[in-house]
Design a protein around this motif. Structure first.
Motif, PDB file in Angstrom:
ATOM      1  N   GLY A  78      -9.813  15.794 -25.703  1.00  0.00           N
ATOM      2  CA  GLY A  78     -10.154  17.098 -26.254  1.00  0.00           C
ATOM      3  C   GLY A  78     -10.901  18.021 -25.311  1.00  0.00           C
ATOM      4  O   GLY A  78     -11.457  19.032 -25.764  1.00  0.00           O
ATOM      5  N   GLY A  79     -10.919  17.717 -24.011  1.00  0.00           N
ATOM      6  CA  GLY A  79     -11.633  18.585 -23.072  1.00  0.00           C
ATOM      7  C   GLY A  79     -10.931  18.642 -21.727  1.00  0.00           C
ATOM      8  O   GLY A  79     -10.097  17.788 -21.401  1.00  0.00           O
ATOM      9  N   ASP A  80     -11.282  19.671 -20.935  1.00  0.00           N
ATOM     10  CA  ASP A  80     -10.637  19.814 -19.632  1.00  0.00           C
ATOM     11  C   ASP A  80     -11.413  19.125 -18.523  1.00  0.00           C
ATOM     12  O   ASP A  80     -10.887  18.902 -17.440  1.00  0.00           O
ATOM     13  N   HIS A  81     -12.699  18.793 -18.764  1.00  0.00           N
ATOM     14  CA  HIS A  81     -13.480  18.076 -17.762  1.00  0.00           C
ATOM     15  C   HIS A  81     -14.663  17.388 -18.449  1.00  0.00           C
ATOM     16  O   HIS A  81     -15.039  17.741 -19.573  1.00  0.00           O
ATOM     17  N   TYR A  82     -15.211  16.402 -17.768  1.00  0.00           N
ATOM     18  CA  TYR A  82     -16.377  15.702 -18.293  1.00  0.00           C
ATOM     19  C   TYR A  82     -17.622  16.545 -18.063  1.00  0.00           C
ATOM     20  O   TYR A  82     -17.878  17.020 -16.955  1.00  0.00           O
ATOM     21  N   ARG A  83     -18.444  16.673 -19.097  1.00  0.00           N
ATOM     22  CA  ARG A  83     -19.687  17.433 -19.012  1.00  0.00           C
ATOM     23  C   ARG A  83     -20.910  16.536 -18.889  1.00  0.00           C
ATOM     24  O   ARG A  83     -22.001  17.016 -18.571  1.00  0.00           O
ATOM     25  N   VAL A  84     -20.738  15.250 -19.152  1.00  0.00           N
ATOM     26  CA  VAL A  84     -21.824  14.268 -19.074  1.00  0.00           C
ATOM     27  C   VAL A  84     -21.398  13.174 -18.111  1.00  0.00           C
ATOM     28  O   VAL A  84     -20.243  12.708 -18.161  1.00  0.00           O
TER      29      VAL A  84
ATOM     30  N   ALA B 233     -23.886  30.963 -11.323  1.00  0.00           N
ATOM     31  CA  ALA B 233     -24.274  31.206 -12.720  1.00  0.00           C
ATOM     32  C   ALA B 233     -24.675  29.904 -13.401  1.00  0.00           C
ATOM     33  O   ALA B 233     -24.179  28.826 -13.065  1.00  0.00           O
ATOM     34  N   ASP B 234     -25.582  30.005 -14.374  1.00  0.00           N
ATOM     35  CA  ASP B 234     -25.998  28.834 -15.134  1.00  0.00           C
ATOM     36  C   ASP B 234     -24.795  28.219 -15.838  1.00  0.00           C
ATOM     37  O   ASP B 234     -24.066  28.919 -16.563  1.00  0.00           O
ATOM     38  N   TYR B 235     -24.616  26.922 -15.643  1.00  0.00           N
ATOM     39  CA  TYR B 235     -23.553  26.210 -16.356  1.00  0.00           C
ATOM     40  C   TYR B 235     -23.878  26.171 -17.848  1.00  0.00           C
ATOM     41  O   TYR B 235     -23.004  26.375 -18.684  1.00  0.00           O
ATOM     42  N   ARG B 236     -25.141  25.915 -18.164  1.00  0.00           N
ATOM     43  CA  ARG B 236     -25.627  25.976 -19.546  1.00  0.00           C
ATOM     44  C   ARG B 236     -26.819  26.934 -19.575  1.00  0.00           C
ATOM     45  O   ARG B 236     -27.952  26.533 -19.302  1.00  0.00           O
ATOM     46  N   PRO B 237     -26.608  28.193 -19.888  1.00  0.00           N
ATOM     47  CA  PRO B 237     -27.704  29.172 -19.864  1.00  0.00           C
ATOM     48  C   PRO B 237     -28.830  28.767 -20.817  1.00  0.00           C
ATOM     49  O   PRO B 237     -28.595  28.350 -21.950  1.00  0.00           O
TER      50      PRO B 237
ATOM     51  N   ASP C 234     -21.437  19.826  -4.923  1.00  0.00           N
ATOM     52  CA  ASP C 234     -22.464  18.798  -5.068  1.00  0.00           C
ATOM     53  C   ASP C 234     -23.861  19.414  -5.015  1.00  0.00           C
ATOM     54  O   ASP C 234     -24.745  19.060  -5.808  1.00  0.00           O
ATOM     55  N   ASN C 235     -24.067  20.335  -4.088  1.00  0.00           N
ATOM     56  CA  ASN C 235     -25.375  20.964  -3.931  1.00  0.00           C
ATOM     57  C   ASN C 235     -25.734  21.784  -5.164  1.00  0.00           C
ATOM     58  O   ASN C 235     -26.819  21.650  -5.738  1.00  0.00           O
ATOM     59  N   ALA C 236     -24.813  22.634  -5.595  1.00  0.00           N
ATOM     60  CA  ALA C 236     -25.079  23.467  -6.780  1.00  0.00           C
ATOM     61  C   ALA C 236     -25.209  22.617  -8.033  1.00  0.00           C
ATOM     62  O   ALA C 236     -26.065  22.876  -8.890  1.00  0.00           O
ATOM     63  N   GLY C 237     -24.368  21.597  -8.152  1.00  0.00           N
ATOM     64  CA  GLY C 237     -24.449  20.731  -9.317  1.00  0.00           C
ATOM     65  C   GLY C 237     -25.784  20.031  -9.423  1.00  0.00           C
ATOM     66  O   GLY C 237     -26.375  19.934 -10.510  1.00  0.00           O
ATOM     67  N   ASN C 238     -26.305  19.552  -8.306  1.00  0.00           N
ATOM     68  CA  ASN C 238     -27.602  18.881  -8.315  1.00  0.00           C
ATOM     69  C   ASN C 238     -28.741  19.855  -8.603  1.00  0.00           C
ATOM     70  O   ASN C 238     -29.687  19.520  -9.337  1.00  0.00           O
ATOM     71  N   TRP C 239     -28.682  21.048  -8.018  1.00  0.00           N
ATOM     72  CA  TRP C 239     -29.733  22.036  -8.296  1.00  0.00           C
ATOM     73  C   TRP C 239     -29.749  22.400  -9.780  1.00  0.00           C
ATOM     74  O   TRP C 239     -30.825  22.501 -10.394  1.00  0.00           O
ATOM     75  N   GLN C 240     -28.583  22.608 -10.369  1.00  0.00           N
ATOM     76  CA  GLN C 240     -28.554  22.951 -11.790  1.00  0.00           C
ATOM     77  C   GLN C 240     -29.011  21.772 -12.649  1.00  0.00           C
ATOM     78  O   GLN C 240     -29.670  21.959 -13.677  1.00  0.00           O
ATOM     79  N   TRP C 241     -28.690  20.561 -12.230  1.00  0.00           N
ATOM     80  CA  TRP C 241     -29.146  19.379 -12.975  1.00  0.00           C
ATOM     81  C   TRP C 241     -30.669  19.346 -13.005  1.00  0.00           C
ATOM     82  O   TRP C 241     -31.281  19.135 -14.066  1.00  0.00           O
ATOM     83  N   VAL C 242     -31.309  19.555 -11.867  1.00  0.00           N
ATOM     84  CA  VAL C 242     -32.769  19.525 -11.797  1.00  0.00           C
ATOM     85  C   VAL C 242     -33.383  20.687 -12.577  1.00  0.00           C
ATOM     86  O   VAL C 242     -34.388  20.528 -13.274  1.00  0.00           O
TER      87      VAL C 242
ATOM     88  N   GLY D  48     -32.299  22.130 -15.148  1.00  0.00           N
ATOM     89  CA  GLY D  48     -32.069  22.062 -16.586  1.00  0.00           C
ATOM     90  C   GLY D  48     -30.986  22.995 -17.074  1.00  0.00           C
ATOM     91  O   GLY D  48     -30.784  23.133 -18.287  1.00  0.00           O
ATOM     92  N   THR D  49     -30.259  23.633 -16.155  1.00  0.00           N
ATOM     93  CA  THR D  49     -29.185  24.543 -16.552  1.00  0.00           C
ATOM     94  C   THR D  49     -27.805  23.912 -16.365  1.00  0.00           C
ATOM     95  O   THR D  49     -26.796  24.569 -16.626  1.00  0.00           O
ATOM     96  N   GLY D  50     -27.764  22.667 -15.886  1.00  0.00           N
ATOM     97  CA  GLY D  50     -26.497  22.025 -15.568  1.00  0.00           C
ATOM     98  C   GLY D  50     -26.158  20.892 -16.498  1.00  0.00           C
ATOM     99  O   GLY D  50     -26.268  21.015 -17.734  1.00  0.00           O
ATOM    100  N   ASN D  51     -25.794  19.750 -15.935  1.00  0.00           N
ATOM    101  CA  ASN D  51     -25.250  18.639 -16.721  1.00  0.00           C
ATOM    102  C   ASN D  51     -26.277  17.564 -17.049  1.00  0.00           C
ATOM    103  O   ASN D  51     -25.912  16.433 -17.364  1.00  0.00           O
ATOM    104  N   ASN D  52     -27.548  17.903 -16.993  1.00  0.00           N
ATOM    105  CA  ASN D  52     -28.605  16.957 -17.324  1.00  0.00           C
ATOM    106  C   ASN D  52     -28.711  16.851 -18.840  1.00  0.00           C
ATOM    107  O   ASN D  52     -28.869  17.860 -19.535  1.00  0.00           O
ATOM    108  N   THR D  53     -28.624  15.633 -19.362  1.00  0.00           N
ATOM    109  CA  THR D  53     -28.753  15.439 -20.810  1.00  0.00           C
ATOM    110  C   THR D  53     -30.204  15.546 -21.261  1.00  0.00           C
ATOM    111  O   THR D  53     -30.472  15.527 -22.463  1.00  0.00           O
ATOM    112  N   ARG D  54     -31.137  15.642 -20.293  1.00  0.00           N
ATOM    113  CA  ARG D  54     -32.563  15.848 -20.609  1.00  0.00           C
ATOM    114  C   ARG D  54     -33.016  17.111 -19.872  1.00  0.00           C
ATOM    115  O   ARG D  54     -33.730  17.048 -18.863  1.00  0.00           O
ATOM    116  N   PRO D  55     -32.610  18.286 -20.340  1.00  0.00           N
ATOM    117  CA  PRO D  55     -32.849  19.523 -19.579  1.00  0.00           C
ATOM    118  C   PRO D  55     -34.316  19.879 -19.399  1.00  0.00           C
ATOM    119  O   PRO D  55     -34.640  20.685 -18.528  1.00  0.00           O
ATOM    120  N   ALA D  56     -35.215  19.292 -20.177  1.00  0.00           N
ATOM    121  CA  ALA D  56     -36.639  19.594 -20.039  1.00  0.00           C
ATOM    122  C   ALA D  56     -37.331  18.654 -19.054  1.00  0.00           C
ATOM    123  O   ALA D  56     -38.543  18.765 -18.835  1.00  0.00           O
TER     124      ALA D  56
END
Length: 430
Positions: free
Chosen positions: A136-142, A274-278, A354-362, A364-372
């Motif tokens: 049901g999705g086009d890519h993995y978000r987690v 842009a924020d993956y998850r604003p 990889d660089n942008a993905g890691n920055w957004q993960w840290v 809290g705007t990316g794919n981190n399941t614990r954004p806080a």
């Protein structure tokens, strides 16, 4: 007599290069690399990466010459230069690595409009973006479900190294440009050597000496026993598939993170902008704090050590990347994009996804399941640099402070603090 063109992009190797292996089925092959002015005028134009690129291309040229061929070097628009080579050599087919960035997609569209038979092959990631998708999705978000699917997925066979590369007669390869003609600025003083040979030496040494302990020591800052293969993976000097097949599970998991970010970026091309998850965060515009962070002069030793390693080596230990990024975005409340730009200025392995993905993960705007989640720098320092050796290695002002006290220079007597020549913390360190 059949002729093909092999367009090298981010696959600067002859071993396990599926596109090169396929191109060499023709009787004549034109291996070519094009210095694209569109990239040289953008964020790619960083002295560290340009120097590494030139060394990698010189190594690739030597390997191709050993196989009887050469590397054709051109500068300009890749589509235009390939068209000229196809006309000059009467090539009918074009081969290249399958890359999924927005830039690569535009390039591929242009190449497909030339009337050549265009074939894109895997090789930049272990698992190409889009090969694994959730129901049901086009890519993995987690990451965790992606990792399970990634680890269970089948692997393509390692491509054979060509026995011979036959260049069409009368074709002038062209010289590699000088660095000064491509970028301004001075590279870091302690850069790793570029190229497939250097990358394979590094991989073989690490597999022999440190891989067995990877799961135990990869977060130990002072031990410095990570693979340091990231720039060779960024430029394709080392095959990610070969690395995955040879490395331990913890290392494979890191390669899966790299693939994970690539499939996120393929689905969300704005990942670096842009924020993956604003989250609606309001960022601080403190220019003095940003300058202190960039210079490694925040007064927080573990942060400053990481930032100084970055400038000296064009590399930063992965744990230090997490600490310094968390400090910028959580302690200083400065926009992750500003940190990403600074990393891009210095990192050899400045991979956009990889660089942008890691920055957004840290942040809290990316794919981190614990954004806080916040990585408190002092707690991280005492956990991952318990004896302070990493800090003493990169912050010489603190070299004479014993043990873990190096992480709290603000607790020293006032006269000794003044003698260090090291700044006080710019924010509350505790």
């Amino acid at each position: 007599m059949s002729t093909s063109i092999m367009l090298f992009t981010r696959d600067l190797r002859v071993r396990d290069n599926p596109a090169l292996a396929a191109a060499c089925r023709a009787e004549r092959v034109v291996p070519v690399f094009v210095f694209d002015d569109a990239l040289l005028g953008g964020p790619f134009a960083a002295p560290n990466r340009v120097r590494f690129l030139l060394e990698s291309l010189a190594d690739l040229r030597e390997s191709l010459r050993e196989l009887g061929g050469d590397l054709v070097v051109r500068r300009g628009d890749p589509v235009t230069e390939v068209a000229r080579l196809a006309e000059r050599t009467r090539a009918a087919a074009l081969f290249l690595a399958d890359e999924r960035s927005a830039y690569a997609a535009r390039r591929l569209d242009g190449l497909r409009g030339l009337g050549l038979e265009v074939s894109a092959h895997p090789g930049i990631t272990v698992v190409p973006p889009g090969d694994l998708t959730p129901a049901g999705g086009d890519h993995y978000r987690v990451f965790t479900p992606y990792w399970r699917a990634w680890d269970a997925a089948g692997r393509r066979p390692v491509a054979k190294t060509p026995r011979k590369v036959a260049l069409p007669s009368g074709l002038r390869p062209g010289a590699l440009p000088d660095m000064a003609g491509l970028v301004s600025g001075t590279p870091s003083r302690d850069l790793a050597d570029g190229g497939e040979r250097a990358g394979r030496r590094r991989m073989e040494t690490w597999l022999r000496e440190s891989a067995a302990d990877y799961d135990r020591v990869h977060d130990d800052l002072a031990a410095d026993r990570t693979s340091r293969l990231s720039p060779y993976l960024k430029f394709g000097c080392v095959s990610p598939l070969e690395a995955a097949k040879a490395g331990p599970e913890g290392f494979r998991r890191q390669l899966a993170w790299r693939d994970f970010h690539h499939q996120v970026a393929a689905a969300f091309p704005e990942l670096a902008r842009a924020d993956y998850r604003p989250r609606g965060r309001r960022w601080n515009r403190d220019e003095d704090a940003l300058a202190a962070w960039r210079a490694g002069m925040t007064g927080i030793p573990i942060v400053d050590a990481g930032m100084r390693q970055l400038r000296a080596e064009g590399f930063m230990h992965n744990r230090a990347r997490l600490i310094t990024a968390s400090f910028l975005t959580r302690n200083l409340d400065i926009d992750w994009r500003r940190g990403l730009r600074h990393f891009n200025d210095w990192l050899l392995d400045g991979d956009v996804a990889d660089n942008a993905g890691n920055w957004q993960w840290v942040a809290g705007t990316g794919n981190n399941t614990r954004p806080a989640q916040v990585m408190k720098p002092l707690r991280q320092a005492l956990r991952f640099d318990r004896g302070g050796d990493y800090v003493r290695r990169y912050v010489p002002e603190l070299a004479e402070i014993e043990g873990s006290r190096v992480h709290r220079p603000w607790s020293l007597p006032a006269d000794r603090r003044r003698a260090l020549g090291y700044p006080p913390p710019i924010v509350d360190p505790e």
